[in-house]
Design an enzyme around this catalytic site. Structure first.
Site, PDB file in Angstrom:
ATOM      1  N   TYR A  76      -1.869  -0.586  10.931  1.00 54.45           N
ATOM      2  CA  TYR A  76      -2.035  -1.084   9.531  1.00 54.45           C
ATOM      3  C   TYR A  76      -0.862  -0.970   8.753  1.00 54.45           C
ATOM      4  O   TYR A  76      -0.021  -1.595   8.175  1.00 54.45           O
ATOM      5  CB  TYR A  76      -3.332  -0.914   8.810  1.00 54.45           C
ATOM      6  CG  TYR A  76      -3.367  -1.207   7.414  1.00 54.45           C
ATOM      7  CD1 TYR A  76      -3.232  -2.277   6.842  1.00 54.45           C
ATOM      8  CD2 TYR A  76      -3.356   0.047   6.545  1.00 54.45           C
ATOM      9  CE1 TYR A  76      -3.276  -2.551   5.696  1.00 54.45           C
ATOM     10  CE2 TYR A  76      -3.234  -0.167   5.179  1.00 54.45           C
ATOM     11  CZ  TYR A  76      -3.228  -1.606   4.559  1.00 54.45           C
ATOM     12  OH  TYR A  76      -3.179  -1.829   3.361  1.00 54.45           O
ATOM     13  N   THR A  83       0.858  -1.140   0.071  1.00 54.28           N
ATOM     14  CA  THR A  83       0.024   0.041   0.014  1.00 54.28           C
ATOM     15  C   THR A  83       0.943   1.146   0.030  1.00 54.28           C
ATOM     16  O   THR A  83       1.935   1.187   0.441  1.00 54.28           O
ATOM     17  CB  THR A  83      -0.883  -0.175   1.324  1.00 54.28           C
ATOM     18  OG1 THR A  83      -1.478   1.310   1.632  1.00 54.28           O
ATOM     19  CG2 THR A  83       0.050  -0.382   2.363  1.00 54.28           C
ATOM     20  N   ASP A  84       0.273   2.330  -0.490  1.00 59.94           N
ATOM     21  CA  ASP A  84       0.851   3.463  -0.314  1.00 59.94           C
ATOM     22  C   ASP A  84       0.935   4.217   1.072  1.00 59.94           C
ATOM     23  O   ASP A  84       1.833   5.160   1.226  1.00 59.94           O
ATOM     24  CB  ASP A  84       0.237   4.848  -1.311  1.00 59.94           C
ATOM     25  CG  ASP A  84      -1.249   4.914  -1.014  1.00 59.94           C
ATOM     26  OD1 ASP A  84      -1.702   4.238  -0.316  1.00 59.94           O
ATOM     27  OD2 ASP A  84      -1.876   5.969  -1.685  1.00 59.94           O
ATOM     28  N   GLU A  85       0.190   3.535   2.115  1.00 63.87           N
ATOM     29  CA  GLU A  85       0.210   4.185   3.219  1.00 63.87           C
ATOM     30  C   GLU A  85       1.329   4.020   4.001  1.00 63.87           C
ATOM     31  O   GLU A  85       1.747   4.704   4.969  1.00 63.87           O
ATOM     32  CB  GLU A  85      -0.989   3.666   3.970  1.00 63.87           C
ATOM     33  CG  GLU A  85      -2.323   3.614   3.251  1.00 63.87           C
ATOM     34  CD  GLU A  85      -3.649   3.274   4.194  1.00 63.87           C
ATOM     35  OE1 GLU A  85      -3.463   3.461   5.487  1.00 63.87           O
ATOM     36  OE2 GLU A  85      -4.582   2.974   3.497  1.00 63.87           O
ATOM     37  N   LYS A  88       2.172  -3.313   7.390  1.00 66.01           N
ATOM     38  CA  LYS A  88       2.547  -3.478   5.965  1.00 66.01           C
ATOM     39  C   LYS A  88       3.951  -3.021   5.705  1.00 66.01           C
ATOM     40  O   LYS A  88       4.687  -3.861   5.084  1.00 66.01           O
ATOM     41  CB  LYS A  88       1.473  -2.599   5.084  1.00 66.01           C
ATOM     42  CG  LYS A  88      -0.038  -3.356   4.879  1.00 66.01           C
ATOM     43  CD  LYS A  88       0.008  -4.552   4.445  1.00 66.01           C
ATOM     44  CE  LYS A  88       0.086  -4.640   2.970  1.00 66.01           C
ATOM     45  NZ  LYS A  88       0.015  -6.010   2.471  1.00 66.01           N
TER      46      LYS A  88
HETATM   47  P1  NAD Z   1      -9.305  -7.697   2.177  1.00 67.14           P
HETATM   48  O1  NAD Z   1      -9.302  -7.334   3.592  1.00 67.14           O
HETATM   49  O2  NAD Z   1     -10.699  -7.530   1.415  1.00 67.14           O
HETATM   50  O3  NAD Z   1      -9.100  -9.177   1.871  1.00 67.14           O
HETATM   51  C1  NAD Z   1      -7.866  -9.820   2.841  1.00 67.14           C
HETATM   52  C2  NAD Z   1      -8.076 -11.071   2.405  1.00 67.14           C
HETATM   53  O4  NAD Z   1      -6.781 -12.037   3.001  1.00 67.14           O
HETATM   54  C3  NAD Z   1      -9.166 -11.790   2.998  1.00 67.14           C
HETATM   55  O5  NAD Z   1     -10.026 -12.820   1.872  1.00 67.14           O
HETATM   56  C4  NAD Z   1      -8.926 -12.665   4.178  1.00 67.14           C
HETATM   57  O6  NAD Z   1      -9.599 -13.751   4.429  1.00 67.14           O
HETATM   58  C5  NAD Z   1      -7.282 -13.022   3.796  1.00 67.14           C
HETATM   59  N1  NAD Z   1      -6.291 -13.282   5.013  1.00 67.14           N
HETATM   60  C6  NAD Z   1      -6.475 -12.455   6.089  1.00 67.14           C
HETATM   61  N2  NAD Z   1      -5.565 -13.099   7.146  1.00 67.14           N
HETATM   62  C7  NAD Z   1      -5.216 -14.230   6.257  1.00 67.14           C
HETATM   63  C8  NAD Z   1      -4.106 -15.279   6.797  1.00 67.14           C
HETATM   64  N3  NAD Z   1      -3.786 -15.349   8.026  1.00 67.14           N
HETATM   65  N4  NAD Z   1      -4.194 -16.332   5.778  1.00 67.14           N
HETATM   66  C9  NAD Z   1      -4.633 -16.587   4.771  1.00 67.14           C
HETATM   67  N5  NAD Z   1      -5.555 -15.427   4.336  1.00 67.14           N
HETATM   68  C10 NAD Z   1      -5.810 -14.355   5.107  1.00 67.14           C
HETATM   69  O7  NAD Z   1      -8.082  -6.755   1.506  1.00 67.14           O
HETATM   70  P2  NAD Z   1      -8.024  -6.315   0.349  1.00 67.14           P
HETATM   71  O8  NAD Z   1      -8.529  -4.637   0.343  1.00 67.14           O
HETATM   72  O9  NAD Z   1      -8.379  -7.091  -0.837  1.00 67.14           O
HETATM   73  O10 NAD Z   1      -6.415  -6.013   0.406  1.00 67.14           O
HETATM   74  C11 NAD Z   1      -5.533  -7.145  -0.328  1.00 67.14           C
HETATM   75  C12 NAD Z   1      -4.157  -6.522  -0.307  1.00 67.14           C
HETATM   76  O11 NAD Z   1      -3.824  -5.308  -1.166  1.00 67.14           O
HETATM   77  C13 NAD Z   1      -3.718  -6.323   1.155  1.00 67.14           C
HETATM   78  O12 NAD Z   1      -2.432  -6.713   1.183  1.00 67.14           O
HETATM   79  C14 NAD Z   1      -3.823  -4.819   1.396  1.00 67.14           C
HETATM   80  O13 NAD Z   1      -2.866  -4.382   2.138  1.00 67.14           O
HETATM   81  C15 NAD Z   1      -3.213  -4.585  -0.091  1.00 67.14           C
HETATM   82  N6  NAD Z   1      -3.799  -3.031  -0.668  1.00 67.14           N
HETATM   83  C16 NAD Z   1      -5.150  -2.851  -0.647  1.00 67.14           C
HETATM   84  C17 NAD Z   1      -5.777  -1.356  -0.816  1.00 67.14           C
HETATM   85  C18 NAD Z   1      -7.134  -1.006  -0.718  1.00 67.14           C
HETATM   86  O14 NAD Z   1      -7.376  -0.076  -1.162  1.00 67.14           O
HETATM   87  N7  NAD Z   1      -7.996  -2.076  -0.259  1.00 67.14           N
HETATM   88  C19 NAD Z   1      -4.842  -0.626  -1.471  1.00 67.14           C
HETATM   89  C20 NAD Z   1      -3.393  -0.800  -1.669  1.00 67.14           C
HETATM   90  C21 NAD Z   1      -2.831  -2.247  -1.221  1.00 67.14           C
HETATM   91  P1  TYD Z   2     -10.884   3.979   4.059  1.00 71.17           P
HETATM   92  O1  TYD Z   2     -11.678   3.649   2.947  1.00 71.17           O
HETATM   93  O2  TYD Z   2     -10.917   3.076   5.678  1.00 71.17           O
HETATM   94  O3  TYD Z   2      -9.474   3.682   3.558  1.00 71.17           O
HETATM   95  P2  TYD Z   2      -7.839   4.307   4.255  1.00 71.17           P
HETATM   96  O4  TYD Z   2      -8.175   4.635   5.451  1.00 71.17           O
HETATM   97  O5  TYD Z   2      -7.169   2.998   4.116  1.00 71.17           O
HETATM   98  O6  TYD Z   2      -7.507   5.323   3.470  1.00 71.17           O
HETATM   99  O7  TYD Z   2     -10.932   5.029   4.497  1.00 71.17           O
HETATM  100  C1  TYD Z   2     -10.737   6.127   3.040  1.00 71.17           C
HETATM  101  C2  TYD Z   2     -11.097   7.427   3.746  1.00 71.17           C
HETATM  102  O8  TYD Z   2     -12.447   7.772   4.269  1.00 71.17           O
HETATM  103  C3  TYD Z   2     -10.196   7.928   4.951  1.00 71.17           C
HETATM  104  O9  TYD Z   2      -9.655   9.143   5.057  1.00 71.17           O
HETATM  105  C4  TYD Z   2     -10.784   7.721   6.456  1.00 71.17           C
HETATM  106  C5  TYD Z   2     -12.240   8.099   5.774  1.00 71.17           C
HETATM  107  N1  TYD Z   2     -13.662   7.264   6.200  1.00 71.17           N
HETATM  108  C6  TYD Z   2     -14.630   8.249   6.960  1.00 71.17           C
HETATM  109  O10 TYD Z   2     -14.717   9.511   6.467  1.00 71.17           O
HETATM  110  N2  TYD Z   2     -15.756   7.760   7.198  1.00 71.17           N
HETATM  111  C7  TYD Z   2     -15.920   6.224   7.533  1.00 71.17           C
HETATM  112  O11 TYD Z   2     -16.720   5.912   7.945  1.00 71.17           O
HETATM  113  C8  TYD Z   2     -14.719   5.508   6.785  1.00 71.17           C
HETATM  114  C9  TYD Z   2     -14.655   3.967   6.843  1.00 71.17           C
HETATM  115  C10 TYD Z   2     -13.567   6.265   6.440  1.00 71.17           C
END
Ligand code: NAD
Ligand code: TYD
Length: 358
Positions: A158, A132-134, A162
């Protein structure tokens, strides 16, 4: 074949569906099926010959080693993680277990497997770590977007977990020669996203006449990318990325949270007039400013020049086209929303929002 961890989650399942649709190569998904993992996401491919699924925790080295030696994948795409910042604030333990320890165990198994390969297989093998960019921390309004050389400064449990996993992946390359690739992506949105994150929470709550919670003043900025674009970016890095290199993936699309929520409300007013009526004429009436997230990062933005210049990847969707597709998907998949909102979801919403009154 390729092995995908976390393939029943939001991005992982989109990746698997997109991969099987466009590429002629089998996929083995391993997923622990936590609250965020959902086999319904993979229902459309369950009978596809190229698809298989194994429920497993990435911390379970015996199971992972057996799966690797039995299936002999040519690549591992590592999505499995705990992914929600608010959950990492209220319960960081699982983030340490999965994101740090789990990545460490997966790397250990992958290295042992890699060392068992022939020279030709070794030259093909890749371990692609999805991050992630975070990890880069928070930007001020005038700061340049994150590049691959921006120093790490994670602020939430989080992002810290990461960041730790990114460092482990890097070390397994530099010390042990594991051919790794790391991608750091901005905020994703699209089908199958669990309705705890901003965009699906806003869509689901608006359609159910519930409050739309905005943390603080709503002016925090994220760089939003449609999930299928992210999946194609990962596929491009897997195909042609240089082992040991990092690739930032982003949408070139910075928006404030309040603009995101207002855009969704405006589109829903047209697509769902009956719920707009129930909300007093406009979904925007449901917006509620609530107590801010502790340590809330102000701004994320990605400079995705490297992946464009070296691999030719850039997003295909604009925010306008991607958010239309996303809202239409949630409108057409109310059953999916109902299923994931049953049971434990209610406990999370109570715990997370009860102490955040407007
Ligand atoms: P998500 O929470 O929707 O899915 C995570 C998956 O991992 C789930 O299916 C869960 O069951 C599985 N999991 C969790 N713990 C596990 C374990 N111990 N063993 C096996 N499986 C396990 O997450 P997502 O949003 O799909 O994100 C996927 C990846 O992309 C993550 O690594 C996250 O950090 C990264 N990412 C997410 C975003 C975003 O905006 N969602 C952006 C950038 C990077
Ligand atoms: P989120 O979707 O949780 O992603 P991340 O924290 O990983 O960026 O949140 C996106 C943005 O929205 C973040 O600035 C927090 C804000 N947010 C709200 O304002 N209200 C909400 O109920 C949630 C879940 C997030």
């Amino acid at each position: 074949m390729i092995l995908v961890t976390g393939g029943a989650g939001f991005i992982g399942s989109n990746f698997v569906l997109n991969w099987l649709e466009k590429r002629n190569e089998s996929v083995l998904v391993i997923d622990a099926l936590t609250y965020a993992g959902n086999l319904e996401n993979l229902k459309s491919v369950e009978n596809n010959k190229g698809f298989s699924f194994q429920q497993a925790d990435i911390n379970d080295q015996t199971v992972i080693e057996n799966l690797l030696s039995k299936n002999r994948p040519r690549a591992i795409i590592h999505f499995a993680a705990e992914s929600h910042v608010d959950r990492s604030i209220l319960g960081p333990e699982a983030f340490i277990q999965t994101n740090i320890n789990g990545t460490f165990r997966l790397l250990s198994c992958s290295l042992r497997y890699f060392e068992s390969l022939t020279a030709a297989e070794k030259s093909e093998f890749r371990f692609l770590h999805v991050s992630t960019d975070e990890v880069y921390g928070s930007l001020e309004p005038e700061d340049p977007p994150f590049s691959e050389t921006t120093p790490y400064a994670p602020n939430s449990p989080y992002s810290a977990s990461k960041a730790a996993s990114d460092h482990l992946v890097r070390a397994w390359h530099h010390t042990h020669g594991l051919p790794v690739l790391t991608t750091n992506c901005s905020n994703n949105y699209g089908p199958f996203q669990f309705p705890e994150k901003l965009i699906p929470l806003t869509i689901a709550n608006a359609l159910q006449g519930k409050a739309l919670p905005i943390y603080g003043n709503g002016l925090n900025i994220r760089d939003w990318l449609y999930v299928v674009d992210h999946c194609e970016g990962i596929a491009a890095v897997l195909a042609s990325g240089q082992p040991g290199e990092v690739y930032n993936i982003g949408g070139w699309n910075e928006m404030t949270n309040i603009d995101i929520v207002r855009t969704i409300c405006r589109l829903l007013d047209a697509k769902s007039p009956q719920t707009a009526k129930a909300a007093g004429g406009r979904h925007e009436n449901l917006i509620q400013f609530v107590k801010d997230r502790p340590g809330h990062d102000k701004r994320y933005a990605i400079n995705a020049t490297k992946i464009f210049n070296t691999l030719g990847w850039k997003p295909k969707e604009t925010f306008e086209s991607g958010i239309h597709k996303t809202i239409d998907w949630y409108l057409a998949n109310n059953d999916w929303v109902q299923h994931v909102q049953s049971g434990d979801y209610k406990n999370w919403i109570n715990k997370q929002y009860a102490s955040r009154s407007a």
